[in-house]
Design a protein around this motif. Sequence first.
Motif, PDB file in Angstrom:
ATOM      1  N   SER A 150      14.254   3.412 -54.630  1.00 20.39           N
ATOM      2  CA  SER A 150      15.333   3.015 -55.540  1.00 20.39           C
ATOM      3  C   SER A 150      15.745   4.182 -56.429  1.00 20.39           C
ATOM      4  CB  SER A 150      14.873   1.828 -56.395  1.00 20.39           C
ATOM      5  OG  SER A 150      15.870   1.479 -57.333  1.00 20.39           O
ATOM      6  N   ASN A 151      14.748   4.889 -56.954  1.00 25.84           N
ATOM      7  CA  ASN A 151      15.053   6.053 -57.793  1.00 25.84           C
ATOM      8  C   ASN A 151      15.696   7.170 -56.983  1.00 25.84           C
ATOM      9  OD1 ASN A 151      13.990   4.785 -60.058  1.00 25.84           O
ATOM     10  ND2 ASN A 151      11.922   5.571 -59.678  1.00 25.84           N
ATOM     11  N   GLN A 152      15.212   7.348 -55.743  1.00 28.36           N
ATOM     12  CA  GLN A 152      15.772   8.397 -54.893  1.00 28.36           C
ATOM     13  C   GLN A 152      17.233   8.110 -54.553  1.00 28.36           C
ATOM     14  OE1 GLN A 152      12.927   8.265 -51.734  1.00 28.36           O
ATOM     15  NE2 GLN A 152      11.680   9.946 -52.560  1.00 28.36           N
ATOM     16  N   ARG A 189       8.989   1.255 -52.590  1.00 31.52           N
ATOM     17  CA  ARG A 189      10.247   0.581 -52.902  1.00 31.52           C
ATOM     18  C   ARG A 189      10.837   1.090 -54.214  1.00 31.52           C
ATOM     19  NH1 ARG A 189       7.452  -3.786 -50.442  1.00 31.52           N
ATOM     20  NH2 ARG A 189       8.635  -4.617 -48.643  1.00 31.52           N
ATOM     21  N   GLU A 190       9.987   1.242 -55.210  1.00 35.19           N
ATOM     22  CA  GLU A 190      10.450   1.759 -56.505  1.00 35.19           C
ATOM     23  C   GLU A 190      10.910   3.216 -56.374  1.00 35.19           C
ATOM     24  OE1 GLU A 190       8.795   2.404 -61.085  1.00 35.19           O
ATOM     25  OE2 GLU A 190       7.560   1.365 -59.582  1.00 35.19           O
ATOM     26  N   ARG A 191      10.149   3.989 -55.582  1.00 32.14           N
ATOM     27  CA  ARG A 191      10.510   5.393 -55.400  1.00 32.14           C
ATOM     28  C   ARG A 191      11.842   5.525 -54.662  1.00 32.14           C
ATOM     29  NH1 ARG A 191       6.279   9.277 -52.444  1.00 32.14           N
ATOM     30  NH2 ARG A 191       4.957   8.301 -54.032  1.00 32.14           N
ATOM     31  N   VAL A 202       4.882  -1.158 -52.219  1.00 37.55           N
ATOM     32  CA  VAL A 202       5.443  -1.492 -53.528  1.00 37.55           C
ATOM     33  C   VAL A 202       5.876  -0.217 -54.258  1.00 37.55           C
ATOM     34  CG1 VAL A 202       4.955  -2.497 -55.793  1.00 37.55           C
ATOM     35  CG2 VAL A 202       4.103  -3.616 -53.714  1.00 37.55           C
ATOM     36  N   ASP A 203       4.991   0.802 -54.234  1.00 40.45           N
ATOM     37  CA  ASP A 203       5.342   2.080 -54.882  1.00 40.45           C
ATOM     38  C   ASP A 203       6.540   2.725 -54.207  1.00 40.45           C
ATOM     39  OD1 ASP A 203       3.229   1.722 -56.589  1.00 40.45           O
ATOM     40  OD2 ASP A 203       1.829   2.919 -55.393  1.00 40.45           O
ATOM     41  N   LYS A 237      19.313   6.452 -56.420  1.00 41.62           N
ATOM     42  CA  LYS A 237      20.107   6.742 -57.617  1.00 41.62           C
ATOM     43  C   LYS A 237      20.382   8.236 -57.731  1.00 41.62           C
ATOM     44  CE  LYS A 237      18.419   2.798 -60.323  1.00 41.62           C
ATOM     45  NZ  LYS A 237      17.646   2.389 -61.530  1.00 41.62           N
TER      46      LYS A 237
END
Length: 694
Positions: free
Chosen positions: A145-147, A141-143, A138-139, A149
């Motif tokens: 996504s930011n990477q 996936r969020e990371r 879960v962490d 971007k």
Amino acid sequence: MASVLMTSEDLHCRLCTEFFRQPKILRCGHTFCLHCLSVWVDHHKAKRHGYFHCPTCDEELKTPAGGLETLTTNILALKDKPVIEPEIENADIMGGHCRVHDKAFTLYCKMCEVPLCVSCKMPAHKGHRVAQLREVAVDFRERISNQLKTLKSKVTEAEDLCDALDKYDKAIDDIKNEVQARAEELKTAVNNYCETITKELSDSEMTEEKIMARMTLASLKGRYLEYSKLIKEDTQNTEDITIVNLGTQLQQTLDTLDNNSLDFPCDNPLTFITGEAIDNIDIPAWFGEVHVNIHRSGSNVNNVSQSSEPALDPPSFPNSTSSPINLDDVVTSRNSRNRTNGNISPAGSSNSSTWDTSDLLNAMNSKPDLQVLSGKSETLPARTSGYDIYASATLPNNNRRVSSLGTAGRTGNRKKGRIIGTFQGLASNRDHCRPTAIDVVGDMIVVIDRYLNKVLMYDKMGHIKFEIGPQQGLDNPRDVVITKGKNMAVLDCGSKEVKYFTGQRKMFTPLGKFLRAFRLNELHQEPQRMAINHKDELLITDDHTKSVAVYSKEGRLIHTIPSRKGERLFEAPKYIAVGPRNEIIVSDWQGHCIKAFDSHGRFLFQYGSMGTDLGQFLHPCGITVDTVGHIIVCDNRNNRIHLLTEDGNFRLNLQTETDGLHNPQDVCVNKYGHLMIAESSGIIKTLKYLKDEY
């Protein structure tokens, strides 16, 4: 976990298949080890000398002038190991299955950053921070996504950089074409002028006169031989009638010759006045210059130091290209004492100009990116003192300018600049001028000639363009200054007046038109020279009262120096100049010194004494203050020009007799920052003495 930027294959050299060592990126975008690339170039020469082919795409590339070592280093390839695909022993990450224990990954070791099965936890990861793989995902996936971007923004930034570099290349090509066109334009102008002179000479050929002269010569020779044969040596044996007839004919011939002159039409039939010597022409100012606004990483501004005194590090400038000039952005150093103001670094500090991607993009997007200048550069005032000088300014065209005189000992062992132009001042009637004062208005050089009682105006090549003399009401002009309105104020000692004339040709006003005049105070009977301050007030030295008088532009006497009656500050006040803070600086002809006062007449300092040593004068004459605050004084009888700091400390002799200087009379600074020197003989010289880096 490391950022996902490159694959393991991207970090291997395609020539040696090892991780990169000193990776160098080619213009085509491919990267190789420096050693591998050197070996490749040595064994795979291109057909054209100085070129080689890329080992990957076979594009023909030019070998850099400084060697392959000067190629750009690929910093993204400077890694000791891949940043993805970590080697996890006995694991199949992509398959999600542990090959050792034949179990699915359900755990994740945060310390080792690897997935684990239940059996992997013991004993290899005993005591480590282990979490459920589902929670960690879960962490991640969020990371991710930011990477992504961030990566997308980097891609956009890289695209912008490539576009900017493409524009830069196009700008270079455009300027190359402009330079070639400029060269062709100048070549055409020179050829056309050459043809004009040739045609003028051809039209001036005296062909008919030459034919007539030849015919006359032949006729005269024939008659002379005829008469000589008839007249024998013993004229007593010749018949009388023959002698009378021959004498009559000969007299008629001579009378005819007297009525038809055999003299050449003029005394000085043909003269070619050569222009400026090529070595004396400032080619950049005449042709144009290229100024690049990019400071690459590690680039420095070179100092011109020539001594063992501590030199200043080059100044580092802020990234912004639109900030106004800071008049105190100057560094000075006197022996071990240092001072720093504004954005300039103190002596001994370590800083070099660097840029990152955003800096480069800002530089590319600023106007102008790359430009050809016509030699005209604004010169903004800055404060200086001491021995080591760097003055920075942001010019209106967004170029940064650094003026430096270098560092040296008190012996004056410095670079003194070079003469970039010389001409002999002549009046319109070709008489040599004897200048007593010089100033500039735009590109025009204005000279006062007290012997011809004229104001002479020359272009920068030394051609006389205009003159004002007795016909315009001048009696005995001594000095000239330029007002804020670009008019000329002329000090006329004969009429004891200051007379104003137009200094530039305008739409409805011709050059040199008389505007107005005002009369000096009755006490000032021997006015000498004149200066103008920032308020357009006129400062006039007077030898009768041994004082300096300050007049308003309307002609009202404001005050005098000295202000108290009977007080004597000067022996013979001569030339005068105004400093950047309205300081009043006077050369004392008989006192062999200069004296400085503030705008209210309070004494500041005195420099010089009678003699020939450093720091001494024999009759100081013209004086000026340049764009960075130096005081420059003509030492007339010692044949040299002193350059002082703003507080009156000797810095160096800009020119001496060994440089070909003879009896300097007056000096001024033109709009390019060059020093204009007027010698007593009428020689006008242009000295470039400030080192400018852009």
